[in-house]
Scaffold this motif. Sequence first.
Motif, PDB file in Angstrom:
ATOM      1  N   ALA A  90       0.693  -1.286   0.441  1.00 41.14           N
ATOM      2  CA  ALA A  90      -0.126   0.398  -0.029  1.00 41.14           C
ATOM      3  C   ALA A  90       1.051   1.339  -0.014  1.00 41.14           C
ATOM      4  O   ALA A  90       0.184   2.242  -0.633  1.00 41.14           O
ATOM      5  CB  ALA A  90      -0.781  -0.338   1.025  1.00 41.14           C
ATOM      6  N   LEU A  91       2.229   1.209   0.338  1.00 42.92           N
ATOM      7  CA  LEU A  91       2.529   2.298   0.826  1.00 42.92           C
ATOM      8  C   LEU A  91       3.906   2.228  -0.701  1.00 42.92           C
ATOM      9  O   LEU A  91       3.990   4.213  -0.862  1.00 42.92           O
ATOM     10  CB  LEU A  91       3.560   2.205   1.919  1.00 42.92           C
ATOM     11  N   VAL A  92       3.918   1.483  -1.164  1.00 41.91           N
ATOM     12  CA  VAL A  92       4.382   1.429  -2.828  1.00 41.91           C
ATOM     13  C   VAL A  92       3.552   2.114  -3.867  1.00 41.91           C
ATOM     14  O   VAL A  92       3.882   2.951  -4.350  1.00 41.91           O
ATOM     15  CB  VAL A  92       5.095   0.106  -2.628  1.00 41.91           C
ATOM     16  N   GLY A  93       2.558   1.538  -3.539  1.00 41.30           N
ATOM     17  CA  GLY A  93       1.235   1.945  -4.633  1.00 41.30           C
ATOM     18  C   GLY A  93       0.888   4.084  -3.993  1.00 41.30           C
ATOM     19  O   GLY A  93       0.215   4.623  -5.113  1.00 41.30           O
ATOM     20  N   GLY A  94       0.994   4.017  -2.562  1.00 40.26           N
ATOM     21  CA  GLY A  94       0.717   5.261  -2.536  1.00 40.26           C
ATOM     22  C   GLY A  94       1.661   6.587  -3.029  1.00 40.26           C
ATOM     23  O   GLY A  94       1.746   8.156  -3.378  1.00 40.26           O
ATOM     24  N   LEU A  95       2.409   6.146  -2.984  1.00 39.06           N
ATOM     25  CA  LEU A  95       4.290   6.452  -3.433  1.00 39.06           C
ATOM     26  C   LEU A  95       3.907   6.538  -4.896  1.00 39.06           C
ATOM     27  O   LEU A  95       4.920   7.688  -5.478  1.00 39.06           O
ATOM     28  CB  LEU A  95       5.134   5.791  -2.716  1.00 39.06           C
ATOM     29  N   VAL A  96       4.174   5.583  -5.360  1.00 35.90           N
ATOM     30  CA  VAL A  96       3.826   5.573  -7.109  1.00 35.90           C
ATOM     31  C   VAL A  96       2.826   6.526  -7.474  1.00 35.90           C
ATOM     32  O   VAL A  96       3.435   7.490  -8.490  1.00 35.90           O
ATOM     33  CB  VAL A  96       3.367   4.913  -7.654  1.00 35.90           C
ATOM     34  N   PHE A  97       1.604   6.192  -6.614  1.00 36.78           N
ATOM     35  CA  PHE A  97       0.547   7.398  -7.394  1.00 36.78           C
ATOM     36  C   PHE A  97       0.714   8.813  -7.001  1.00 36.78           C
ATOM     37  O   PHE A  97       0.454   9.640  -7.678  1.00 36.78           O
ATOM     38  CB  PHE A  97      -0.659   7.276  -6.252  1.00 36.78           C
ATOM     39  N   VAL A  98       1.754   9.125  -6.338  1.00 39.06           N
ATOM     40  CA  VAL A  98       1.807  10.902  -5.660  1.00 39.06           C
ATOM     41  C   VAL A  98       2.790  11.087  -6.542  1.00 39.06           C
ATOM     42  O   VAL A  98       2.792  12.496  -6.748  1.00 39.06           O
ATOM     43  CB  VAL A  98       2.059  10.641  -3.635  1.00 39.06           C
ATOM     44  N   VAL A  99       3.734  10.687  -6.648  1.00 34.65           N
ATOM     45  CA  VAL A  99       4.745  10.542  -7.885  1.00 34.65           C
ATOM     46  C   VAL A  99       4.572  11.163  -9.183  1.00 34.65           C
ATOM     47  O   VAL A  99       4.986  12.092  -9.454  1.00 34.65           O
ATOM     48  CB  VAL A  99       6.205   9.458  -8.010  1.00 34.65           C
ATOM     49  N   LYS A 100       3.173  10.127  -9.075  1.00 36.80           N
ATOM     50  CA  LYS A 100       3.521  10.192 -10.566  1.00 36.80           C
ATOM     51  C   LYS A 100       2.195  11.754 -11.048  1.00 36.80           C
ATOM     52  O   LYS A 100       2.208  12.514 -11.590  1.00 36.80           O
ATOM     53  CB  LYS A 100       2.025   9.285 -10.716  1.00 36.80           C
ATOM     54  N   LYS A 101       1.488  11.597  -9.498  1.00 35.50           N
ATOM     55  CA  LYS A 101       0.278  13.116  -9.980  1.00 35.50           C
ATOM     56  C   LYS A 101       1.137  14.636  -9.625  1.00 35.50           C
ATOM     57  O   LYS A 101       0.408  15.249 -10.445  1.00 35.50           O
ATOM     58  CB  LYS A 101      -0.659  12.612  -8.729  1.00 35.50           C
ATOM     59  N   PHE A 102       2.584  14.396  -9.228  1.00 32.89           N
ATOM     60  CA  PHE A 102       3.073  15.427  -9.318  1.00 32.89           C
ATOM     61  C   PHE A 102       4.131  15.678  -9.659  1.00 32.89           C
ATOM     62  O   PHE A 102       4.537  16.872 -10.461  1.00 32.89           O
ATOM     63  CB  PHE A 102       3.799  15.607  -7.500  1.00 32.89           C
ATOM     64  N   THR A 103       4.336  14.962 -10.813  1.00 35.76           N
ATOM     65  CA  THR A 103       5.370  15.123 -11.597  1.00 35.76           C
ATOM     66  C   THR A 103       4.374  15.130 -12.936  1.00 35.76           C
ATOM     67  O   THR A 103       5.540  14.666 -14.038  1.00 35.76           O
ATOM     68  CB  THR A 103       6.598  13.706 -11.765  1.00 35.76           C
ATOM     69  N   GLY A 104       3.303  14.773 -13.270  1.00 41.00           N
ATOM     70  CA  GLY A 104       2.645  14.900 -14.402  1.00 41.00           C
ATOM     71  C   GLY A 104       2.473  13.542 -14.515  1.00 41.00           C
ATOM     72  O   GLY A 104       2.471  12.027 -14.171  1.00 41.00           O
ATOM     73  N   SER A 105       1.531  12.912 -15.331  1.00 41.97           N
ATOM     74  CA  SER A 105       1.546  11.652 -15.973  1.00 41.97           C
ATOM     75  C   SER A 105       2.439  10.769 -16.689  1.00 41.97           C
ATOM     76  O   SER A 105       2.411   9.309 -17.523  1.00 41.97           O
ATOM     77  CB  SER A 105       0.511  12.072 -17.418  1.00 41.97           C
ATOM     78  N   GLY A 106       3.452  10.931 -16.831  1.00 43.59           N
ATOM     79  CA  GLY A 106       4.702  10.747 -16.767  1.00 43.59           C
ATOM     80  C   GLY A 106       4.738  10.330 -18.629  1.00 43.59           C
ATOM     81  O   GLY A 106       6.325   9.263 -19.151  1.00 43.59           O
ATOM     82  N   ALA A 107       3.880  10.563 -19.755  1.00 41.04           N
ATOM     83  CA  ALA A 107       4.190  10.058 -20.732  1.00 41.04           C
ATOM     84  C   ALA A 107       4.652  11.120 -21.809  1.00 41.04           C
ATOM     85  O   ALA A 107       5.382  10.809 -22.869  1.00 41.04           O
ATOM     86  CB  ALA A 107       2.114   9.951 -21.196  1.00 41.04           C
ATOM     87  N   LYS A 108       5.505  12.262 -21.356  1.00 43.66           N
ATOM     88  CA  LYS A 108       6.108  13.502 -21.518  1.00 43.66           C
ATOM     89  C   LYS A 108       7.105  12.909 -21.894  1.00 43.66           C
ATOM     90  O   LYS A 108       7.789  13.518 -22.752  1.00 43.66           O
ATOM     91  CB  LYS A 108       4.880  14.933 -21.007  1.00 43.66           C
ATOM     92  N   SER A 109       7.631  12.075 -21.069  1.00 43.95           N
ATOM     93  CA  SER A 109       9.388  12.281 -21.345  1.00 43.95           C
ATOM     94  C   SER A 109       9.582  10.952 -21.977  1.00 43.95           C
ATOM     95  O   SER A 109       9.272   9.482 -21.639  1.00 43.95           O
ATOM     96  CB  SER A 109       9.122  11.611 -19.217  1.00 43.95           C
ATOM     97  N   SER A 110      10.312  11.670 -22.112  1.00 43.44           N
ATOM     98  CA  SER A 110      11.079  10.567 -23.205  1.00 43.44           C
ATOM     99  C   SER A 110      12.342   9.595 -22.876  1.00 43.44           C
ATOM    100  O   SER A 110      12.755   8.739 -23.122  1.00 43.44           O
ATOM    101  CB  SER A 110      11.625  11.396 -24.797  1.00 43.44           C
ATOM    102  N   SER A 111      12.760  10.309 -21.753  1.00 40.14           N
ATOM    103  CA  SER A 111      14.181   9.642 -21.329  1.00 40.14           C
ATOM    104  C   SER A 111      13.082   8.126 -19.814  1.00 40.14           C
ATOM    105  O   SER A 111      13.947   7.967 -19.210  1.00 40.14           O
ATOM    106  CB  SER A 111      14.554  10.363 -19.671  1.00 40.14           C
ATOM    107  N   ASP A 112      12.515   7.761 -19.672  1.00 46.52           N
ATOM    108  CA  ASP A 112      11.158   7.073 -19.397  1.00 46.52           C
ATOM    109  C   ASP A 112      12.136   5.682 -19.452  1.00 46.52           C
ATOM    110  O   ASP A 112      12.011   5.205 -21.027  1.00 46.52           O
ATOM    111  CB  ASP A 112       9.935   7.205 -19.681  1.00 46.52           C
ATOM    112  N   GLY A 113      12.953   4.870 -18.814  1.00 52.38           N
ATOM    113  CA  GLY A 113      13.267   3.569 -18.937  1.00 52.38           C
ATOM    114  C   GLY A 113      13.022   2.369 -18.937  1.00 52.38           C
ATOM    115  O   GLY A 113      12.658   1.645 -19.282  1.00 52.38           O
TER     116      GLY A 113
END
Length: 75
Positions: free
Chosen positions: A51-74
């Motif tokens: 639950a904590l890892v899922g919450g962390l991923v949710f918060v990071v994705k919410k504050f950094t945008g959708s993540g699809a715009k980044s081309s350096s996504d590994g």
Amino acid sequence: MDGIRAMFAGTPWWVKWVAVPLLALFVFGGIITSIIGTLIGFAFKVLLFAALVGGLVFVVKKFTGSGAKSSSDGW
């Protein structure tokens, strides 16, 4: 295995199915409860970690945008 069967051969059904399990619970009850408590505690910690890892991923994705715009996504 034959020795155990021979030992219980002349006993009534309630000795095999009631008295022996009650004696086992009486003798090994503390060990059984500690093992069960440890397993339940471990399962709770695993669920809490997930639950904590899922919450962390949710918060990071919410504050950094959708993540699809980044081309350096590994990933």
